[in-house]
Write a protein that holds these residues in place. Structure first.
Motif, PDB file in Angstrom:
ATOM      1  N   LEU A  38      -7.514  -9.947  12.560  1.00 29.87           N
ATOM      2  CA  LEU A  38      -6.237 -10.202  11.875  1.00 29.87           C
ATOM      3  C   LEU A  38      -6.208  -9.913  10.533  1.00 29.87           C
ATOM      4  O   LEU A  38      -5.484  -8.960  10.001  1.00 29.87           O
ATOM      5  CB  LEU A  38      -6.103 -11.438  12.297  1.00 29.87           C
ATOM      6  N   THR A  39      -7.421 -10.301   9.863  1.00 33.19           N
ATOM      7  CA  THR A  39      -7.581  -9.711   8.119  1.00 33.19           C
ATOM      8  C   THR A  39      -7.718  -8.451   8.200  1.00 33.19           C
ATOM      9  O   THR A  39      -7.245  -7.971   7.154  1.00 33.19           O
ATOM     10  CB  THR A  39      -8.396 -10.698   7.571  1.00 33.19           C
ATOM     11  N   THR A  83      -6.475  -6.099   9.877  1.00 37.63           N
ATOM     12  CA  THR A  83      -5.233  -5.502   9.843  1.00 37.63           C
ATOM     13  C   THR A  83      -4.400  -5.344   8.661  1.00 37.63           C
ATOM     14  O   THR A  83      -3.919  -4.490   8.377  1.00 37.63           O
ATOM     15  CB  THR A  83      -4.306  -6.175  11.250  1.00 37.63           C
ATOM     16  N   TRP A 105     -11.442 -13.108  16.260  1.00 34.22           N
ATOM     17  CA  TRP A 105     -10.150 -12.507  16.224  1.00 34.22           C
ATOM     18  C   TRP A 105      -9.701 -12.841  14.754  1.00 34.22           C
ATOM     19  O   TRP A 105      -8.732 -11.846  14.390  1.00 34.22           O
ATOM     20  CB  TRP A 105      -9.617 -13.537  17.420  1.00 34.22           C
ATOM     21  N   GLN A 106      -9.949 -13.668  13.981  1.00 33.19           N
ATOM     22  CA  GLN A 106      -9.243 -13.930  12.709  1.00 33.19           C
ATOM     23  C   GLN A 106      -9.941 -12.795  11.845  1.00 33.19           C
ATOM     24  O   GLN A 106      -9.093 -12.367  11.139  1.00 33.19           O
ATOM     25  CB  GLN A 106      -9.975 -15.274  12.178  1.00 33.19           C
TER      26      GLN A 106
END
Length: 468
Positions: A373-374, A376, A369-370
């Motif tokens: 996010l990165t 994105t 999930w991180q």
């Protein structure tokens, strides 16, 4: 009389807007065609009987040719004009992809890659043409839209190419389709309303003497930015004795039919001006960030599998998601530059810092999930950064050498493509996170260089030395 002259300029401005929209279509179709066959090249050369080593050497042919031809072809477009140089690049690239569709041996495959490697600079010339047609304040917006249109083509192309490959002779069908797309692009460029973008001395006088009759600044923009819209009347600059430190327009006939030695002399002169200019800092930042971004993507699939046991299918979805965001981010470039009031040095610094931080977060990510996010924000920051550094190169170098400058930037990026795989392989010997960790160090070096050099530029990102 004033209104008649201004009406003529408005009509030519409208013609330029039509050219801009058509150039967006050319950029979309260009990368759409290329991305149809790009994922299939390695499979095809192996199917021809090449060993992994030979396949690697053959694959590097294109990058090496691009490295040496980018600046030369960009400079050539400054000399003979955008129209004929763009047509030549499209037609010769189409020839290369047509030969690729007939490649039944490794020798013919290599032969087909030569014209593509030498002349596949249509996107660079399109960017130079767009920079000629718009004002400095509009340039980031237009470049962002062009990059977005091109990226959409790059996303959709593999889907069509993969579908065609499922049928017998799919690679050859894809290659011929790509060649046809380049021929269609050449026809579109040929039919553009180039005559409506011609600018002459009388119209320049109109902008100077009748500006009170033109209640819109488009009149002045139209004259100033028509420099390379026609290959017959490109505009160069020379020092103005009436205003020290300023430049005035100087007109000179240019033609594709001028002697080859004169073209070569002009190309060499422009390349020498770029090489001897005080722009090493921007080119070095471009190189550092290009390698850092390539290191981020270099072992992405392998790292996702080793770090998070992510299946290739899910990794493919993640890459497609990031690519789509990168395409859409092109539409954010204009609003972001307006938010920064066109302060491109500050925007480049902040986007570089953000990119560096995101690479670090990806290298240290404890979960998928991180990484999501990165990815994105990484797609957005890199898109803005690429547009920003190109705009700064044009600001500091001057639009009269825009083809040379953009070509030189592409050559610098090509150096990054050569170095990144080598550095990635060495870094992976230590850890799956080795390549992005090395990318963080390179991005930090770019940030430090910007912090040192930006105070030496003025508020608009231009050096106090004379323009090229």
């Amino acid at each position: 009389m004033n209104n008649q002259k201004c009406s003529t300029l408005f009509l030519k401005l409208r013609g330029r807007r039509r050219i801009i929209r058509c150039i967006y279509v050319v950029g979309f179709m260009d990368l759409f065609g290329v991305s149809m066959i790009l994922p299939l090249l390695s499979h095809h050369v192996k199917a021809l009987g090449a060993s992994p080593t030979v396949a690697g050497i053959v694959g590097s042919t294109y990058g090496i040719l691009q490295l040496f031809s980018s600046t030369v072809v960009g400079s050539w477009s400054d000399v003979v004009g955008r129209r004929y140089s763009l047509l030549a690049c499209l037609l010769l690239s189409g020839l290369g992809y047509g030969l690729l569709g007939m490649s039944t041996s490794i020798a013919l495959f290599v032969l087909a890659r030569i014209p593509v490697g030498l002349f596949k600079h249509s996107l660079s010339i399109c960017r130079a043409l767009l920079s000629d047609l718009v004002s400095e304040s509009e340039r980031p917006l237009v470049m962002g839209h062009f990059n977005a249109a091109s990226s959409v083509g790059f996303i959709l192309g593999p889907v069509v190419g993969g579908y065609l490959t499922e049928h017998e002779g799919g690679f050859y069908t894809s290659s011929f389709t790509c060649a046809a797309i380049f021929l269609i692009n050449a026809g579109l460029v040929w039919m553009l309303p180039w005559s409506e973008t011609l600018t002459d001395r009388s119209e320049t006088n109109c902008s100077n003497n009748t500006s009170k009759g033109c209640h819109d600044n488009y009149c002045n923009k139209s004259v100033h930015n028509g420099s390379h819209a026609s290959s017959h009347h490109p505009v160069l600059t020379e020092p103005d004795s009436r205003a020290p430190g300023k430049h005035r327009l100087r007109w000179r006939e240019m033609s594709l039919l001028q002697p080859a030695w004169r073209q070569l002399s002009s190309v060499g002169s422009k390349i020498h001006m770029v090489a001897s200019s005080d722009m090493w800092d921007l080119f070095l930042v471009r190189l550092l960030m290009a390698i850092a971004i390539m290191l981020y993507y270099s072992n992405f699939s392998l790292a996702m599998e080793e770090r998070f046991s992510l299946k290739p299918k899910m990794t493919g979805y993640l890459i497609s998601y990031s690519s789509t965001l990168g395409a859409l981010a092109g539409f954010l470039v204009g609003p972001v530059t307006q938010l920064y009031k066109n302060n491109m040095p500050a925007l480049l610094l902040h986007s570089t810092v953000l990119t560096c931080s995101l690479i670090f977060l990806y290298a240290a990510a404890p979960s998928v999930w991180q990484v999501l996010l990165t990815s994105t924000f990484f797609a957005i920051s890199t898109t803005i950064g690429r547009t920003c550094i190109t705009d700064l190169e044009l600001q500091r170098g001057g639009v009269q050498a825009s083809g040379t400058l953009i070509g030189a930037g592409q050559s610098v990026t090509a150096v990054g493509r050569v170095l990144a795989p080598l550095l990635s392989g060495l870094a992976q010997e230590f850890s799956p996170c080795g390549p992005p960790s090395l990318g963080v160090l390179l991005a930090l070096a770019a940030v430090g260089l910007l912090l040192i050099r930006i105070p030496k530029w003025d508020g608009r990102g231009m050096t106090k030395t004379a323009k090229l």
